[in-house]
Design a protein around this motif. Sequence first.
Motif, PDB file in Angstrom:
ATOM      1  N   VAL A 108       4.511  -0.511   2.709  1.00 21.39           N
ATOM      2  CA  VAL A 108       4.539   0.719   3.611  1.00 21.39           C
ATOM      3  C   VAL A 108       4.055  -0.101   5.043  1.00 21.39           C
ATOM      4  CG1 VAL A 108       2.892   2.621   4.438  1.00 21.39           C
ATOM      5  CG2 VAL A 108       3.741   2.349   1.919  1.00 21.39           C
ATOM      6  N   ALA A 109       3.258  -1.077   5.164  1.00 21.75           N
ATOM      7  CA  ALA A 109       3.121  -1.520   6.471  1.00 21.75           C
ATOM      8  C   ALA A 109       4.256  -2.100   7.231  1.00 21.75           C
ATOM      9  CB  ALA A 109       1.786  -2.615   6.360  1.00 21.75           C
ATOM     10  N   VAL A 110       4.725  -2.954   6.498  1.00 19.67           N
ATOM     11  CA  VAL A 110       5.857  -3.707   7.136  1.00 19.67           C
ATOM     12  C   VAL A 110       6.933  -2.833   7.230  1.00 19.67           C
ATOM     13  CG1 VAL A 110       7.681  -5.489   6.797  1.00 19.67           C
ATOM     14  CG2 VAL A 110       5.217  -5.777   6.112  1.00 19.67           C
ATOM     15  N   MET A 111       7.432  -1.850   6.382  1.00 18.10           N
ATOM     16  CA  MET A 111       8.682  -0.987   6.337  1.00 18.10           C
ATOM     17  C   MET A 111       8.336   0.038   7.560  1.00 18.10           C
ATOM     18  SD  MET A 111       9.551   2.056   3.885  1.00 18.10           S
ATOM     19  CE  MET A 111       7.710   2.780   4.060  1.00 18.10           C
ATOM     20  N   THR A 112       7.327   0.530   7.616  1.00 21.42           N
ATOM     21  CA  THR A 112       6.844   1.419   8.683  1.00 21.42           C
ATOM     22  C   THR A 112       7.098   1.073  10.120  1.00 21.42           C
ATOM     23  OG1 THR A 112       5.230   2.489   7.359  1.00 21.42           O
ATOM     24  CG2 THR A 112       5.292   2.882  10.015  1.00 21.42           C
ATOM     25  N   MET A 113       6.975  -0.342  10.290  1.00 22.95           N
ATOM     26  CA  MET A 113       7.300  -0.838  11.625  1.00 22.95           C
ATOM     27  C   MET A 113       8.607  -1.440  12.059  1.00 22.95           C
ATOM     28  SD  MET A 113       4.589  -0.371  13.817  1.00 22.95           S
ATOM     29  CE  MET A 113       4.555   1.397  13.003  1.00 22.95           C
TER      30      MET A 113
ATOM     31  N   GLY B 215      -2.988  10.151 -12.209  1.00 28.72           N
ATOM     32  CA  GLY B 215      -3.332  10.997 -10.837  1.00 28.72           C
ATOM     33  C   GLY B 215      -4.223  10.045 -10.086  1.00 28.72           C
ATOM     34  N   THR B 216      -5.105   9.643 -10.698  1.00 25.45           N
ATOM     35  CA  THR B 216      -6.107   8.921 -10.123  1.00 25.45           C
ATOM     36  C   THR B 216      -5.895   7.681  -9.292  1.00 25.45           C
ATOM     37  OG1 THR B 216      -8.051   9.856 -11.295  1.00 25.45           O
ATOM     38  CG2 THR B 216      -8.641   7.989 -10.159  1.00 25.45           C
ATOM     39  N   VAL B 217      -4.901   6.780 -10.257  1.00 27.23           N
ATOM     40  CA  VAL B 217      -4.442   5.733  -9.967  1.00 27.23           C
ATOM     41  C   VAL B 217      -3.403   5.929  -8.501  1.00 27.23           C
ATOM     42  CG1 VAL B 217      -2.942   3.792 -10.527  1.00 27.23           C
ATOM     43  CG2 VAL B 217      -4.838   4.520 -12.038  1.00 27.23           C
ATOM     44  N   ASP B 218      -2.496   6.842  -8.807  1.00 29.47           N
ATOM     45  CA  ASP B 218      -1.711   7.218  -7.628  1.00 29.47           C
ATOM     46  C   ASP B 218      -2.451   7.682  -6.542  1.00 29.47           C
ATOM     47  OD1 ASP B 218       0.325   6.538  -9.186  1.00 29.47           O
ATOM     48  OD2 ASP B 218       1.441   8.350  -9.090  1.00 29.47           O
ATOM     49  N   LEU B 219      -3.527   8.345  -6.578  1.00 27.86           N
ATOM     50  CA  LEU B 219      -4.457   8.577  -5.365  1.00 27.86           C
ATOM     51  C   LEU B 219      -4.746   7.099  -4.623  1.00 27.86           C
ATOM     52  CD1 LEU B 219      -6.506  10.198  -3.666  1.00 27.86           C
ATOM     53  CD2 LEU B 219      -8.068   9.988  -5.556  1.00 27.86           C
ATOM     54  N   CYS B 220      -5.150   6.226  -5.466  1.00 22.75           N
ATOM     55  CA  CYS B 220      -5.427   4.858  -4.823  1.00 22.75           C
ATOM     56  C   CYS B 220      -4.352   4.338  -4.294  1.00 22.75           C
ATOM     57  CB  CYS B 220      -6.192   4.112  -6.011  1.00 22.75           C
ATOM     58  SG  CYS B 220      -7.705   4.662  -6.752  1.00 22.75           S
ATOM     59  N   ILE B 221      -3.132   4.564  -4.713  1.00 22.79           N
ATOM     60  CA  ILE B 221      -1.911   3.797  -4.177  1.00 22.79           C
ATOM     61  C   ILE B 221      -1.579   4.310  -2.855  1.00 22.79           C
ATOM     62  CG2 ILE B 221       0.504   3.665  -4.521  1.00 22.79           C
ATOM     63  CD1 ILE B 221      -0.026   3.468  -7.728  1.00 22.79           C
ATOM     64  N   ALA B 222      -1.774   5.788  -2.923  1.00 25.65           N
ATOM     65  CA  ALA B 222      -1.401   6.615  -1.862  1.00 25.65           C
ATOM     66  C   ALA B 222      -2.375   5.994  -0.538  1.00 25.65           C
ATOM     67  CB  ALA B 222      -1.357   8.100  -2.035  1.00 25.65           C
ATOM     68  N   LEU B 223      -3.598   5.898  -0.898  1.00 23.13           N
ATOM     69  CA  LEU B 223      -4.678   5.709   0.012  1.00 23.13           C
ATOM     70  C   LEU B 223      -4.199   4.274   0.577  1.00 23.13           C
ATOM     71  CD1 LEU B 223      -8.090   6.910  -1.391  1.00 23.13           C
ATOM     72  CD2 LEU B 223      -6.718   7.946   0.391  1.00 23.13           C
ATOM     73  N   ALA B 224      -4.104   3.476  -0.183  1.00 25.73           N
ATOM     74  CA  ALA B 224      -3.462   2.121   0.402  1.00 25.73           C
ATOM     75  C   ALA B 224      -2.373   2.045   1.244  1.00 25.73           C
ATOM     76  CB  ALA B 224      -3.276   1.080  -0.951  1.00 25.73           C
ATOM     77  N   GLY B 225      -1.328   3.043   0.991  1.00 29.94           N
ATOM     78  CA  GLY B 225      -0.389   2.718   1.761  1.00 29.94           C
ATOM     79  C   GLY B 225      -0.831   3.891   3.116  1.00 29.94           C
TER      80      GLY B 225
END
Length: 404
Positions: free
Chosen positions: A241-246, A353-363
């Motif tokens: 997400v970091a590289v793609m966004t910029m 769902g909890t794991v995907d929550l962590c993934i989304a927060l990282a993104g």
Amino acid sequence: MTTIEARAALHQRTLSVVMASQVFSGAGLAAGVTVGALLAEQMLGTSSLSGLPAGLYTGGSAAAAFLVGRLSQRLGRRVGLAAGYAAGALGGAGVVVAAGLGSVPLLLVSLLVYGAGTATNLQARYAGADLSEPRRRGRAVSAVLVTTTVGAVIGPNLVASTGRAAEHYGLPALAGPFALATIAYVIAGVILFLLLRPDPLLVARDLPAPEEPARGTSPAPASSGVVAGAVTMVLTQLVMVAVMTMTPVHMRAHGHDLAATGLVISLHIAAMYLPSLVTGVLVDRIGRVPVAVASGVTLLAAGLVSATAPDDSVPLLALALILLGLGWNLGLVSGTAMITDAAPPATRARIQGTVDLCIALAGAGGGIASGLVMTATSYAALSIAGGVLALGVIPFVLSRGRRA
């Protein structure tokens, strides 16, 4: 529905329905990826906050991942996924209205809600694996991801045409892709709500689960599998997400037009999903851990290529984004398989769902930080930092993953 044949038939039907919905949802998620940062830069008047949209809709996807997981745990995948796409469509419509009115507060709120579509698109991969045999689980996840490619590749290449359509109705050109996302998410949700019957997760709870350990065995291996899969997907998501966004902001700053940006992003998204058929086979045949290790190495290569690519070179930027997408794909498929292996059907949706929550927060963190890092340093520095961070996957899965 207790025979192996009936289970296999239902699994194939479930895959067909989920795959059909993913064609449309892929186009929906591509809108924010392609023009979200550009729309924020235009409305906020600064590039330092151009990573904010990715942070917002990824943060919104974090909340949605948790809620969709809990809703699926209670009522099944059909209701949970359809509700998630409905929220994503509402957010997309809000972005269009905000762009038309020039309302920054409405834009920010709408981007949060729009993130529900991204979370739901990812959670659909679990529906494809609910009824699969453990030895074919990687391929089941991959089949869902591959069909996302169709819409995800078409979506960015419609940036110019949807922009012209938006201008025809007196809206900013960058609002057009979000109008497309709204329509696409509505169609995806309707397909799932009407056709995903019987519900795969509810059926899986009533079937024998050969992947579950025998009574009396230690829960530690399962716990290690969940943690290893979660860390793999969290790190790969953050870096991607970091590289793609910029990248769109970097390209615009060096004179590239929307068509070139759309091409690079569409190739990136294709690399995120299209290799899944091969990735799934690799995950099933050589194992989850080796593929997870390969994800870290590939993301490092992506960072090095993007950092050293000349600013005017679209082919090299495209290559970097292709490697970025491939590394993310390797991490997502291997991590998903680890978690689905370890999580029993009775609690599977909640854990996922909890794991995907962590993934989304990282993104979300990666998206918000990316603009600040690039403004303070450079696109090259951001890319290299992301590649080095991705290497953290390797020691972790080698210890935890092998134990699981």
